[in-house]
Design an enzyme around this catalytic site. Structure first.
Site, mmCIF file in Angstrom:
data_model
loop_
_atom_site.group_PDB
_atom_site.id
_atom_site.type_symbol
_atom_site.label_atom_id
_atom_site.label_comp_id
_atom_site.label_asym_id
_atom_site.label_seq_id
_atom_site.Cartn_x
_atom_site.Cartn_y
_atom_site.Cartn_z
ATOM 1 N N GLY A 36 0.920 -1.202 -0.065
ATOM 2 C CA GLY A 36 0.047 0.312 -0.014
ATOM 3 C C GLY A 36 0.876 1.277 -0.034
ATOM 4 N N LEU A 38 0.418 3.520 -2.155
ATOM 5 C CA LEU A 38 1.046 3.401 -3.742
ATOM 6 C C LEU A 38 1.298 4.685 -4.022
ATOM 7 C CD1 LEU A 38 -1.962 1.165 -4.975
ATOM 8 C CD2 LEU A 38 0.098 0.372 -4.110
ATOM 9 N N HIS A 42 4.508 1.458 -7.885
ATOM 10 C CA HIS A 42 3.560 0.617 -7.908
ATOM 11 C C HIS A 42 2.732 0.856 -9.194
ATOM 12 C CE1 HIS A 42 4.084 1.261 -3.278
ATOM 13 N NE2 HIS A 42 4.188 -0.001 -3.420
ATOM 14 N N GLN A 66 7.154 -9.904 8.155
ATOM 15 C CA GLN A 66 8.773 -9.391 7.301
ATOM 16 C C GLN A 66 9.204 -8.267 8.261
ATOM 17 O OE1 GLN A 66 6.606 -8.698 3.623
ATOM 18 N NE2 GLN A 66 8.046 -6.987 3.407
ATOM 19 N N ASP A 155 13.748 -3.802 -5.487
ATOM 20 C CA ASP A 155 14.097 -4.681 -4.481
ATOM 21 C C ASP A 155 14.682 -6.069 -5.076
ATOM 22 O OD1 ASP A 155 12.344 -3.292 -2.067
ATOM 23 O OD2 ASP A 155 11.155 -3.275 -3.329
ATOM 24 N N LEU A 189 11.638 6.009 -6.015
ATOM 25 C CA LEU A 189 10.447 6.038 -5.265
ATOM 26 C C LEU A 189 10.202 5.184 -3.928
ATOM 27 C CD1 LEU A 189 7.788 7.225 -7.862
ATOM 28 C CD2 LEU A 189 8.847 8.579 -6.167
ATOM 29 N N SER A 191 7.609 3.864 -0.572
ATOM 30 C CA SER A 191 6.395 4.608 0.376
ATOM 31 C C SER A 191 7.292 5.038 1.451
ATOM 32 C CB SER A 191 5.779 3.196 0.854
ATOM 33 O OG SER A 191 5.388 2.577 -0.461
HETATM 34 P P1 AMP Z 1 6.019 -2.414 -1.369
HETATM 35 O O1 AMP Z 1 4.636 -1.762 -1.298
HETATM 36 O O2 AMP Z 1 7.203 -1.549 -0.912
HETATM 37 O O3 AMP Z 1 6.219 -3.671 -0.725
HETATM 38 O O4 AMP Z 1 6.470 -2.715 -2.808
HETATM 39 C C1 AMP Z 1 5.659 -3.629 -3.783
HETATM 40 C C2 AMP Z 1 6.227 -3.766 -4.983
HETATM 41 O O5 AMP Z 1 6.417 -2.639 -5.707
HETATM 42 C C3 AMP Z 1 7.481 -4.445 -4.894
HETATM 43 O O6 AMP Z 1 7.671 -5.396 -6.033
HETATM 44 C C4 AMP Z 1 8.440 -3.458 -4.928
HETATM 45 O O7 AMP Z 1 9.567 -3.738 -5.530
HETATM 46 C C5 AMP Z 1 7.641 -2.392 -6.088
HETATM 47 N N1 AMP Z 1 8.274 -0.991 -6.137
HETATM 48 C C6 AMP Z 1 8.582 -0.328 -5.084
HETATM 49 N N2 AMP Z 1 9.190 0.927 -5.212
HETATM 50 C C7 AMP Z 1 9.422 0.792 -6.491
HETATM 51 C C8 AMP Z 1 9.758 1.836 -7.458
HETATM 52 N N3 AMP Z 1 10.209 2.828 -7.148
HETATM 53 N N4 AMP Z 1 9.872 1.415 -8.775
HETATM 54 C C9 AMP Z 1 9.102 0.213 -9.393
HETATM 55 N N5 AMP Z 1 8.874 -0.568 -8.560
HETATM 56 C C10 AMP Z 1 8.907 -0.258 -7.132
#
Ligand code: AMP
Length: 281
Positions: A36, A38, A42, A66, A155, A189, A191
């Site tokens: 979330g 977003l 995302h 985690q 990641d 970017l 969160s």
């Molecule tokens: P998270 O909500 O942080 O668990 O991220 C969810 C998904 O979004 C994961 O696969 C992250 O690698 C991807 N993600 C997070 N930040 C970015 C970004 N700046 N660019 C591309 N994908 C991202």
């Protein structure tokens, strides 16, 4: 957009939708798991999923397993209404928004990250973190049973471990890696960027600058890993750097950059916020 919070209800709903939406052939499902809050990163995953699948599912779940003790589980940013709107605009078909009690029971089976790859880099600063990541991703993939699941290259270690899990558990989902989305000044970017003060945000730019320098050195034919890392550390100073490494895409140590098969990875603390970034060479 359908919103579902119960895992078994989602499984049932998808089973019907996949097979009975007036199509002769089973419909493909693209899945984007998130925690979330977003942002454009995302959104780019959602866009990729929308482009190549009949049904798009996004999950929002701040997975407690985690997070280590003392980490930011309780204060992790939550923006449900805005997230919902983003998903609607992005053409998401199903938003999965489960509660921890419906995702986890007591004393249950869990997935263990590999001993070496799961406990280096981010696994060193967050021992056990990847056990939680792999466990929740296994659960989510089994609930959604997607054709393709989308993960960010940002990641990179998580992506590598998930790809390994899918391979070694003979799972039939295609893992799709999506490029990192950045602010115009280079900051990746995340969160967690909302935790940064104005000054910290400025300091954080050292991370992407150091990666850009690493990539630039390569264009000047510098391929010695140590030589590149030395220059990068100078740029990163005085940030508290957890690691700066150049590895091949299997996360093995290399002495010289292998173009097309290497990643530079950085994790640094800016104030109290841990920031990750990397560049694929
Ligand atoms: P998270 O909500 O942080 O668990 O991220 C969810 C998904 O979004 C994961 O696969 C992250 O690698 C991807 N993600 C997070 N930040 C970015 C970004 N700046 N660019 C591309 N994908 C991202």
């Amino acid at each position: 957009m359908k919103i579902i919070s119960n895992p078994l209800e989602l499984k049932e709903y998808l089973k019907d939708k996949r097979e009975t939406d007036g199509f002769q052939v089973k419909q493909s499902v693209g899945f984007v798991p998130t925690m979330g809050a977003l942002h454009e990163g995302h959104i780019s995953l959602i866009r990729e999923a929308r482009k190549n699948n009949d049904i798009v599912v996004v999950s929002i779940f701040v997975n407690p397993t985690q997070f280590l003790k003392g980490e930011d589980l309780d204060k992790y940013p939550k923006k449900y209404d805005a997230d919902k709107k983003i998903c609607e605009i992005g053409g998401v078909d199903i938003l999965f928004f489960p509660e921890a009690k419906d995702m986890y029971g007591n004393d249950e089976v869990s997935i263990l990250a590999p001993i070496v790859r799961g406990y280096v880099l981010e696994g060193t600063s967050r021992p056990g973190h990847f056990n939680g990541v792999l466990t929740v991703v296994m659960k989510l993939l089994n609930i959604v049973e997607p054709t393709r699941a989308y993960f960010g290259k940002k990641d990179a270690q998580q992506l590598n471990l998930i790809s390994l899990m899918v391979k070694h558990f003979f799972m039939s989902v295609e893992i799709v890696a999506v490029d990192t989305v950045r602010e115009s000044d280079g900051l990746a970017l995340s969160s967690r960027n909302v935790y940064l003060s104005k000054e910290e945000r400025q300091e954080a730019l050292k991370i992407s600058s150091s990666l850009q320098l690493g990539a630039k050195m390569l264009t000047q034919n510098v391929v010695e890993v140590e030589e590149i890392l030395k220059k990068m550390r100078e740029i990163l100073s005085p940030l508290e750097v957890s690691y700066v490494e150049i590895l091949n895409r299997d996360f093995e140590i290399i002495k010289k950059v292998e173009i097309g098969n290497s990643i530079i990875l950085v994790e640094a603390r800016v104030g109290t916020t841990r920031l990750l970034d990397n560049i694929w060479l």
